[in-house]
Write a protein that holds these residues in place. Structure first.
Motif, PDB file in Angstrom:
ATOM      1  N   VAL A 176      33.252  29.895  44.411  1.00  0.00           N
ATOM      2  CA  VAL A 176      33.072  30.706  45.627  1.00  0.00           C
ATOM      3  C   VAL A 176      34.340  30.658  46.465  1.00  0.00           C
ATOM      4  O   VAL A 176      34.814  31.678  46.974  1.00  0.00           O
ATOM      5  CB  VAL A 176      31.862  30.204  46.439  1.00  0.00           C
ATOM      6  CG1 VAL A 176      31.759  30.971  47.757  1.00  0.00           C
ATOM      7  CG2 VAL A 176      30.582  30.354  45.636  1.00  0.00           C
ATOM      8  N   GLY A 177      34.921  29.459  46.609  1.00  0.00           N
ATOM      9  CA  GLY A 177      36.161  29.339  47.357  1.00  0.00           C
ATOM     10  C   GLY A 177      37.324  30.029  46.671  1.00  0.00           C
ATOM     11  O   GLY A 177      38.179  30.639  47.320  1.00  0.00           O
ATOM     12  N   ILE A 178      37.362  29.956  45.326  1.00  0.00           N
ATOM     13  CA  ILE A 178      38.450  30.584  44.575  1.00  0.00           C
ATOM     14  C   ILE A 178      38.412  32.107  44.700  1.00  0.00           C
ATOM     15  O   ILE A 178      39.445  32.767  44.865  1.00  0.00           O
ATOM     16  CB  ILE A 178      38.384  30.170  43.095  1.00  0.00           C
ATOM     17  CG1 ILE A 178      38.708  28.679  42.954  1.00  0.00           C
ATOM     18  CG2 ILE A 178      39.335  31.006  42.241  1.00  0.00           C
ATOM     19  CD1 ILE A 178      38.595  28.155  41.534  1.00  0.00           C
ATOM     20  N   LEU A 179      37.216  32.674  44.639  1.00  0.00           N
ATOM     21  CA  LEU A 179      37.090  34.138  44.640  1.00  0.00           C
ATOM     22  C   LEU A 179      36.979  34.734  46.043  1.00  0.00           C
ATOM     23  O   LEU A 179      37.155  35.942  46.206  1.00  0.00           O
ATOM     24  CB  LEU A 179      35.871  34.546  43.817  1.00  0.00           C
ATOM     25  CG  LEU A 179      35.911  34.157  42.334  1.00  0.00           C
ATOM     26  CD1 LEU A 179      34.675  34.673  41.613  1.00  0.00           C
ATOM     27  CD2 LEU A 179      37.169  34.676  41.664  1.00  0.00           C
ATOM     28  N   ALA A 180      36.691  33.891  47.041  1.00  0.00           N
ATOM     29  CA  ALA A 180      36.546  34.429  48.398  1.00  0.00           C
ATOM     30  C   ALA A 180      37.822  35.124  48.870  1.00  0.00           C
ATOM     31  O   ALA A 180      37.769  36.183  49.520  1.00  0.00           O
ATOM     32  CB  ALA A 180      36.163  33.313  49.371  1.00  0.00           C
ATOM     33  N   ALA A 181      38.974  34.534  48.537  1.00  0.00           N
ATOM     34  CA  ALA A 181      40.251  35.101  48.980  1.00  0.00           C
ATOM     35  C   ALA A 181      40.610  36.374  48.230  1.00  0.00           C
ATOM     36  O   ALA A 181      41.565  37.072  48.619  1.00  0.00           O
ATOM     37  CB  ALA A 181      41.357  34.067  48.797  1.00  0.00           C
ATOM     38  N   GLN A 182      39.876  36.718  47.171  1.00  0.00           N
ATOM     39  CA  GLN A 182      40.202  37.909  46.385  1.00  0.00           C
ATOM     40  C   GLN A 182      39.349  39.122  46.748  1.00  0.00           C
ATOM     41  O   GLN A 182      39.512  40.200  46.163  1.00  0.00           O
ATOM     42  CB  GLN A 182      40.021  37.597  44.891  1.00  0.00           C
ATOM     43  CG  GLN A 182      40.919  36.470  44.407  1.00  0.00           C
ATOM     44  CD  GLN A 182      40.725  36.153  42.940  1.00  0.00           C
ATOM     45  OE1 GLN A 182      40.849  37.037  42.073  1.00  0.00           O
ATOM     46  NE2 GLN A 182      40.424  34.899  42.631  1.00  0.00           N
ATOM     47  N   ARG A 183      38.444  38.950  47.687  1.00  0.00           N
ATOM     48  CA  ARG A 183      37.625  40.087  48.094  1.00  0.00           C
ATOM     49  C   ARG A 183      38.506  41.157  48.744  1.00  0.00           C
ATOM     50  O   ARG A 183      39.290  40.884  49.648  1.00  0.00           O
ATOM     51  CB  ARG A 183      36.552  39.639  49.083  1.00  0.00           C
ATOM     52  CG  ARG A 183      35.550  38.664  48.503  1.00  0.00           C
ATOM     53  CD  ARG A 183      34.494  38.315  49.520  1.00  0.00           C
ATOM     54  NE  ARG A 183      33.676  39.493  49.851  1.00  0.00           N
ATOM     55  CZ  ARG A 183      32.781  39.516  50.834  1.00  0.00           C
ATOM     56  NH1 ARG A 183      32.613  38.438  51.607  1.00  0.00           N
ATOM     57  NH2 ARG A 183      32.075  40.606  51.069  1.00  0.00           N
ATOM     58  N   GLY A 184      38.390  42.359  48.247  1.00  0.00           N
ATOM     59  CA  GLY A 184      39.174  43.463  48.786  1.00  0.00           C
ATOM     60  C   GLY A 184      40.570  43.567  48.231  1.00  0.00           C
ATOM     61  O   GLY A 184      41.318  44.478  48.617  1.00  0.00           O
ATOM     62  N   VAL A 185      40.953  42.665  47.323  1.00  0.00           N
ATOM     63  CA  VAL A 185      42.286  42.706  46.711  1.00  0.00           C
ATOM     64  C   VAL A 185      42.208  43.543  45.432  1.00  0.00           C
ATOM     65  O   VAL A 185      41.342  43.331  44.587  1.00  0.00           O
ATOM     66  CB  VAL A 185      42.775  41.284  46.383  1.00  0.00           C
ATOM     67  CG1 VAL A 185      44.115  41.337  45.650  1.00  0.00           C
ATOM     68  CG2 VAL A 185      42.888  40.460  47.658  1.00  0.00           C
ATOM     69  N   SER A 186      43.105  44.479  45.285  1.00  0.00           N
ATOM     70  CA  SER A 186      43.060  45.374  44.121  1.00  0.00           C
ATOM     71  C   SER A 186      43.638  44.726  42.877  1.00  0.00           C
ATOM     72  O   SER A 186      43.200  44.994  41.755  1.00  0.00           O
ATOM     73  CB  SER A 186      43.816  46.674  44.425  1.00  0.00           C
ATOM     74  OG  SER A 186      45.163  46.384  44.783  1.00  0.00           O
ATOM     75  N   ASP A 187      44.636  43.868  43.046  1.00  0.00           N
ATOM     76  CA  ASP A 187      45.280  43.204  41.912  1.00  0.00           C
ATOM     77  C   ASP A 187      45.209  41.697  42.123  1.00  0.00           C
ATOM     78  O   ASP A 187      45.765  41.163  43.086  1.00  0.00           O
ATOM     79  CB  ASP A 187      46.736  43.641  41.798  1.00  0.00           C
ATOM     80  CG  ASP A 187      47.400  43.122  40.524  1.00  0.00           C
ATOM     81  OD1 ASP A 187      46.785  42.279  39.837  1.00  0.00           O
ATOM     82  OD2 ASP A 187      48.526  43.553  40.221  1.00  0.00           O
ATOM     83  N   ALA A 188      44.506  40.987  41.228  1.00  0.00           N
ATOM     84  CA  ALA A 188      44.326  39.545  41.389  1.00  0.00           C
ATOM     85  C   ALA A 188      45.645  38.782  41.344  1.00  0.00           C
ATOM     86  O   ALA A 188      45.726  37.658  41.837  1.00  0.00           O
ATOM     87  CB  ALA A 188      43.399  39.026  40.291  1.00  0.00           C
ATOM     88  N   ALA A 189      46.681  39.386  40.760  1.00  0.00           N
ATOM     89  CA  ALA A 189      47.977  38.717  40.704  1.00  0.00           C
ATOM     90  C   ALA A 189      48.565  38.523  42.099  1.00  0.00           C
ATOM     91  O   ALA A 189      49.429  37.654  42.304  1.00  0.00           O
ATOM     92  CB  ALA A 189      48.941  39.512  39.841  1.00  0.00           C
ATOM     93  N   ASP A 190      48.100  39.308  43.057  1.00  0.00           N
ATOM     94  CA  ASP A 190      48.590  39.183  44.434  1.00  0.00           C
ATOM     95  C   ASP A 190      47.818  38.133  45.228  1.00  0.00           C
ATOM     96  O   ASP A 190      48.163  37.854  46.384  1.00  0.00           O
ATOM     97  CB  ASP A 190      48.477  40.536  45.160  1.00  0.00           C
ATOM     98  CG  ASP A 190      49.329  41.613  44.502  1.00  0.00           C
ATOM     99  OD1 ASP A 190      50.380  41.242  43.927  1.00  0.00           O
ATOM    100  OD2 ASP A 190      48.953  42.797  44.549  1.00  0.00           O
ATOM    101  N   ALA A 191      46.758  37.566  44.639  1.00  0.00           N
ATOM    102  CA  ALA A 191      45.917  36.602  45.358  1.00  0.00           C
ATOM    103  C   ALA A 191      46.573  35.222  45.371  1.00  0.00           C
ATOM    104  O   ALA A 191      47.413  34.905  44.542  1.00  0.00           O
ATOM    105  CB  ALA A 191      44.539  36.512  44.716  1.00  0.00           C
ATOM    106  N   SER A 192      46.197  34.430  46.346  1.00  0.00           N
ATOM    107  CA  SER A 192      46.656  33.040  46.430  1.00  0.00           C
ATOM    108  C   SER A 192      45.481  32.168  46.857  1.00  0.00           C
ATOM    109  O   SER A 192      44.515  32.659  47.447  1.00  0.00           O
ATOM    110  CB  SER A 192      47.817  32.904  47.425  1.00  0.00           C
ATOM    111  OG  SER A 192      47.390  33.286  48.727  1.00  0.00           O
ATOM    112  N   PHE A 193      45.578  30.899  46.537  1.00  0.00           N
ATOM    113  CA  PHE A 193      44.490  29.973  46.857  1.00  0.00           C
ATOM    114  C   PHE A 193      44.967  28.980  47.903  1.00  0.00           C
ATOM    115  O   PHE A 193      45.943  28.261  47.701  1.00  0.00           O
ATOM    116  CB  PHE A 193      44.042  29.231  45.602  1.00  0.00           C
ATOM    117  CG  PHE A 193      42.900  28.275  45.839  1.00  0.00           C
ATOM    118  CD1 PHE A 193      41.622  28.745  46.076  1.00  0.00           C
ATOM    119  CD2 PHE A 193      43.121  26.906  45.830  1.00  0.00           C
ATOM    120  CE1 PHE A 193      40.573  27.862  46.294  1.00  0.00           C
ATOM    121  CE2 PHE A 193      42.080  26.020  46.041  1.00  0.00           C
ATOM    122  CZ  PHE A 193      40.797  26.500  46.278  1.00  0.00           C
ATOM    123  N   ALA A 194      44.273  28.982  49.055  1.00  0.00           N
ATOM    124  CA  ALA A 194      44.622  28.060  50.130  1.00  0.00           C
ATOM    125  C   ALA A 194      43.954  26.709  49.889  1.00  0.00           C
ATOM    126  O   ALA A 194      42.751  26.635  49.631  1.00  0.00           O
ATOM    127  CB  ALA A 194      44.184  28.640  51.475  1.00  0.00           C
TER     128      ALA A 194
END
Length: 335
Positions: free
Chosen positions: A112-130
């Motif tokens: 849940v924490g890993i995917l929470a920051a990816q909501r609304g992101v079109s490309d997962a490569a742009d995501a980061s994990f805090a």
């Protein structure tokens, strides 16, 4: 003999409830949340992040939805093994359930924490994990550990022993008015402490090397963590035997732990190997109960009236056992 003292067994129902009930709830809740987020997540989604927080591992959105089941599987596997080993000793079973429930629940809610920051992101490569997302995950795991331990049940409150330790238990010749206080210590060998200290450094260096990131910050963190671990590992355990019972003091277990004299059925000196029935060195559980083992070698094993056992590494364990048995025999019925 020690084995003649019957232990307080844990039922399979209570044991399984303590080890897997909370992880089941956590996995179901996490899957529900991820299902609700399906349309907001990219496909594929990032499921692994490098040392700098950048995404470097991906899977399909459908597969990511079921990642919480890993936590449940972990709890079932670890909890089942620990329950098989410890269900004859309620105190050891409580600790085993806490480990399985806490770790399994944390692994189940981590997606849940890993995917929470990816909501609304079109490309997962742009995501980061805090990294701060790990704080609530750890807190949830701690709460699950406490709940799992409680579900197993409490030790029998009627644990007061009225019979003197068996005749084969070592003793000293003490008068009824004689006061005795015995103290001892034990510490981890330096070579073993260095092994524990260098493990995080090796892991971090390997991760940084594979990620081709700037190694300096992570190496600094690894060095600090390694130094702290080595310092903690070298901290000695202190053992005190007196008219109040057995007391142990060790920084990694939160300070003092006491077993009252009237709960002690017998004490024995035993020898613990590096490979043992507790599964290694540390604060552990196994078929022989709970163990506070800082090194291989001499150890003091105490058996309570409810059959549970506690073993602690200490130099001069034979002397400690004799003093404890002698003090415990005072005022009790001799069989």
């Amino acid at each position: 003999m020690t084995d003649s003292i019957q232990g307080q067994r844990v039922s399979w129902l209570r044991g399984l409830a303590g080890t897997v009930l909370i992880p089941v709830v956590a996995a179901a809740g996490s899957i529900g949340v991820l299902t609700a987020w399906t349309d907001d997540l990219p496909d594929p989604t990032a499921v692994h992040f490098g040392p700098g927080g950048a995404a470097d591992g991906f899977t399909s959105r459908a597969a990511a939805q079921w990642m919480p089941l890993l936590g449940l599987a972990f709890a079932v596997l670890l909890g089942g093994i620990l329950l098989l080993l410890t269900r004859r000793d309620v105190r050891a079973a409580r600790l085993g359930a806490a480990i399985a429930s806490g770790t399994g629940t944390a692994v189940a809610v981590l997606p849940v924490g890993i995917l929470a920051a990816q909501r609304g992101v079109s490309d997962a490569a742009d995501a980061s994990f805090a990294g701060w997302w790990l704080v609530p995950v750890v807190l949830v795991g701690i709460l699950a550990a406490i709940a799992g331990s409680a579900l197993v049940g409490r030790p029998d409150p009627a644990g007061v022993v009225t019979v003197a330790p068996p005749s084969d238990a070592a003793r000293l010749a003490l008068t009824d008015t004689e006061t005795v206080v015995w103290t001892g210590t034990a510490a981890m060998p330096r070579w073993l402490a260095m092994v524990f200290a260098f493990v995080p450094i090796v892991i971090v260096v390997s991760a940084v090397w594979m990620a081709s990131e700037d190694a300096a910050p992570m190496l600094l963190v690894a060095a600090v963590v390694g130094a702290l671990l080595m310092g903690l590992a070298l901290a000695p355990v202190h053992v005190v035997v007196d008219g109040r019972g057995l007391e142990t003091r060790y920084v990694l277990t939160g300070g003092r732990r006491r077993i009252p004299l009237d709960e002690i059925a017998r004490a024995d000196a035993v020898s613990i190997g590096l490979i043992n029935r507790y599964g290694g060195i540390g604060y552990r559980v196994g078929p022989d109960g709970v163990g506070l083992l800082v090194r291989p070698g001499a150890a003091l094993r105490v058996t309570r009236g409810d059959g549970s056992k506690f073993t602690v590494s200490v130099d001069g364990a034979d002397q400690a056992a004799a003093v404890l048995n002698s003090l415990a025999a005072r005022g009790r019925i001799v069989k």
